[in-house]
Design a protein around this motif. Structure first.
Motif, PDB file in Angstrom:
ATOM      1  N   GLN A   1      -8.463 -12.294   8.159  1.00 31.31           N
ATOM      2  CA  GLN A   1      -7.931 -11.192   8.964  1.00 31.31           C
ATOM      3  C   GLN A   1      -7.800  -9.907   8.155  1.00 31.31           C
ATOM      4  O   GLN A   1      -7.586  -8.837   8.725  1.00 31.31           O
ATOM      5  N   LEU A   2      -7.915 -10.011   6.854  1.00 30.19           N
ATOM      6  CA  LEU A   2      -7.748  -8.853   5.975  1.00 30.19           C
ATOM      7  C   LEU A   2      -9.099  -8.162   5.774  1.00 30.19           C
ATOM      8  O   LEU A   2      -9.711  -8.228   4.717  1.00 30.19           O
ATOM      9  N   ARG A   3      -9.563  -7.501   6.797  1.00 32.62           N
ATOM     10  CA  ARG A   3     -10.900  -6.909   6.837  1.00 32.62           C
ATOM     11  C   ARG A   3     -11.132  -5.786   5.834  1.00 32.62           C
ATOM     12  O   ARG A   3     -12.269  -5.414   5.570  1.00 32.62           O
ATOM     13  N   SER A   4     -10.063  -5.227   5.254  1.00 32.92           N
ATOM     14  CA  SER A   4     -10.210  -4.123   4.295  1.00 32.92           C
ATOM     15  C   SER A   4     -10.255  -4.601   2.852  1.00 32.92           C
ATOM     16  O   SER A   4     -10.417  -3.788   1.937  1.00 32.92           O
ATOM     17  N   LEU A   5     -10.117  -5.909   2.621  1.00 33.67           N
ATOM     18  CA  LEU A   5     -10.065  -6.428   1.245  1.00 33.67           C
ATOM     19  C   LEU A   5     -11.309  -6.058   0.449  1.00 33.67           C
ATOM     20  O   LEU A   5     -12.434  -6.250   0.898  1.00 33.67           O
ATOM     21  N   VAL A   6     -11.070  -5.562  -0.759  1.00 34.49           N
ATOM     22  CA  VAL A   6     -12.138  -5.214  -1.687  1.00 34.49           C
ATOM     23  C   VAL A   6     -12.117  -6.174  -2.873  1.00 34.49           C
ATOM     24  O   VAL A   6     -13.154  -6.582  -3.381  1.00 34.49           O
ATOM     25  N   SER A   7     -10.916  -6.557  -3.306  1.00 35.18           N
ATOM     26  CA  SER A   7     -10.754  -7.371  -4.505  1.00 35.18           C
ATOM     27  C   SER A   7      -9.705  -8.454  -4.285  1.00 35.18           C
ATOM     28  O   SER A   7      -8.613  -8.170  -3.791  1.00 35.18           O
ATOM     29  N   VAL A   8     -10.050  -9.691  -4.688  1.00 33.48           N
ATOM     30  CA  VAL A   8      -9.125 -10.825  -4.574  1.00 33.48           C
ATOM     31  C   VAL A   8      -9.162 -11.610  -5.874  1.00 33.48           C
ATOM     32  O   VAL A   8     -10.240 -11.936  -6.375  1.00 33.48           O
ATOM     33  N   SER A   9      -7.977 -11.904  -6.411  1.00 36.22           N
ATOM     34  CA  SER A   9      -7.889 -12.795  -7.565  1.00 36.22           C
ATOM     35  C   SER A   9      -7.047 -14.003  -7.191  1.00 36.22           C
ATOM     36  O   SER A   9      -5.872 -13.867  -6.856  1.00 36.22           O
ATOM     37  N   VAL A  10      -7.676 -15.162  -7.233  1.00 37.04           N
ATOM     38  CA  VAL A  10      -7.000 -16.434  -7.001  1.00 37.04           C
ATOM     39  C   VAL A  10      -7.176 -17.326  -8.236  1.00 37.04           C
ATOM     40  O   VAL A  10      -7.090 -18.545  -8.152  1.00 37.04           O
ATOM     41  N   SER A  11      -7.406 -16.701  -9.373  1.00 36.29           N
ATOM     42  CA  SER A  11      -7.658 -17.459 -10.597  1.00 36.29           C
ATOM     43  C   SER A  11      -6.434 -18.276 -11.008  1.00 36.29           C
ATOM     44  O   SER A  11      -5.301 -17.929 -10.688  1.00 36.29           O
ATOM     45  N   HIS A  12      -6.701 -19.379 -11.687  1.00 38.95           N
ATOM     46  CA  HIS A  12      -5.670 -20.232 -12.272  1.00 38.95           C
ATOM     47  C   HIS A  12      -4.651 -20.724 -11.248  1.00 38.95           C
ATOM     48  O   HIS A  12      -3.455 -20.512 -11.388  1.00 38.95           O
ATOM     49  N   ASN A  13      -5.176 -21.355 -10.212  1.00 36.69           N
ATOM     50  CA  ASN A  13      -4.371 -22.036  -9.211  1.00 36.69           C
ATOM     51  C   ASN A  13      -4.833 -23.485  -9.165  1.00 36.69           C
ATOM     52  O   ASN A  13      -5.364 -23.988 -10.157  1.00 36.69           O
ATOM     53  N   ALA A  14      -4.664 -24.157  -8.062  1.00 36.38           N
ATOM     54  CA  ALA A  14      -5.087 -25.546  -7.908  1.00 36.38           C
ATOM     55  C   ALA A  14      -6.112 -25.671  -6.789  1.00 36.38           C
ATOM     56  O   ALA A  14      -6.171 -26.687  -6.094  1.00 36.38           O
ATOM     57  N   LEU A  15      -6.936 -24.636  -6.616  1.00 36.82           N
ATOM     58  CA  LEU A  15      -7.914 -24.619  -5.527  1.00 36.82           C
ATOM     59  C   LEU A  15      -9.064 -25.583  -5.799  1.00 36.82           C
ATOM     60  O   LEU A  15      -9.578 -25.652  -6.908  1.00 36.82           O
ATOM     61  N   SER A  16      -9.488 -26.273  -4.746  1.00 39.61           N
ATOM     62  CA  SER A  16     -10.662 -27.142  -4.862  1.00 39.61           C
ATOM     63  C   SER A  16     -11.774 -26.676  -3.933  1.00 39.61           C
ATOM     64  O   SER A  16     -12.836 -27.285  -3.869  1.00 39.61           O
ATOM     65  N   GLY A  17     -11.529 -25.598  -3.212  1.00 40.01           N
ATOM     66  CA  GLY A  17     -12.513 -25.034  -2.300  1.00 40.01           C
ATOM     67  C   GLY A  17     -12.092 -23.640  -1.888  1.00 40.01           C
ATOM     68  O   GLY A  17     -11.038 -23.147  -2.292  1.00 40.01           O
ATOM     69  N   LEU A  18     -12.947 -23.008  -1.096  1.00 42.37           N
ATOM     70  CA  LEU A  18     -12.680 -21.649  -0.616  1.00 42.37           C
ATOM     71  C   LEU A  18     -12.944 -21.603   0.890  1.00 42.37           C
ATOM     72  O   LEU A  18     -13.887 -22.243   1.368  1.00 42.37           O
ATOM     73  N   PRO A  19     -12.161 -20.834   1.618  1.00 41.33           N
ATOM     74  CA  PRO A  19     -12.415 -20.739   3.059  1.00 41.33           C
ATOM     75  C   PRO A  19     -13.702 -19.965   3.344  1.00 41.33           C
ATOM     76  O   PRO A  19     -13.995 -18.956   2.693  1.00 41.33           O
TER      77      PRO A  19
END
Length: 154
Positions: free
Chosen positions: A97-115
Motif C-alpha cells: 500500500q506504500l506506493r511512494s516507497l523508494v528505499s526499504v531496509s529490512v536487513s538483519h531480521n528473521a525473514l525467510s521470504g519477501l512479499p
C-alpha cells in the motif's frame, strides 16, 4: 521536521516528515496490563502513526520488534522505511500500500521470504535484505534482482 520521540511526533504531527525511533526507549511497553511490558511494543506507536499523515521517512531499527503496526501501511507519503536489526519473521503484504516507497531496509531480521507486492512498488529503487535467511531461489527475490539491479543488497 525530524522528531525522535513519540511526544514530539504528537505535538508536531502535521509538520513531521522524519520519524526517527532507532533504538527508542519510547517503544518499550510501560503498560502493566500488556503482555509485553518491558519489551518492544507497538501500543503507543500505533496511536501516534495515525496522526502522521505527511511523514516521509520512518526509522524503527534496533527496537527488537517482532511485528510492525498496521498503521504503518496507511502512511501513503512514506518514501523511506528502515526496520533493520529487529526480530521480524515476515514482512506484511500491507507494504504494497506504500506506493511512494523508494528505499526499504529490512536487513538483519528473521525473514525467510519477501512479499510479492514489493515487485509492484514502481518507485522502489533500494532494498536491503542482508542478514536474513531468504533463499536465493525465492521467486520474489529473483524478480527484484531484475527490477532493482544494484539497488538490491542481499
Amino acid at each position: 521536521m525530524r522528531v525522535s520521540t513519540l511526544v514530539e511526533a504528537v505535538r508536531n504531527a502535521t509538520r513531521v516528515r522524519v520519524l526517527d525511533l532507532q533504538a527508542s526507549a519510547d517503544l518499550q511497553c510501560r503498560n502493566l496490563m500488556c503482555a509485553k511490558v518491558g519489551e518492544a511494543c507497538l501500543c503507543r506507536l500505533s496511536l501516534v502513526l495515525e496522526k502522521l499523515a505527511k511523514v516521509e521517512c520512518v526509522d524503527l531499527s534496533r527496537n527488537g520488534l517482532d511485528t510492525l503496526p498496521e498503521g504503518l501501511w496507511k502512511l501513503t507519503n512514506l518514501k523511506e522505511l528502515n526496520v533493520s536489526h529487529n526480530k521480524l519473521p515476515f514482512l506484511d503484504e500491507g507494504i504494497g500500500q506504500l506506493r511512494s516507497l523508494v528505499s526499504v531496509s529490512v536487513s538483519h531480521n528473521a525473514l525467510s521470504g519477501l512479499p510479492g507486492v514489493l515487485r509492484d512498488l514502481e518507485h522502489l529503487h533500494s532494498l536491503d535484505v542482508r542478514g536474513n535467511s531468504i533463499p536465493s531461489s525465492c521467486g520474489t527475490l529473483a524478480n527484484l534482482k531484475v527490477k532493482l539491479g544494484e539497488g538490491l543488497v542481499y
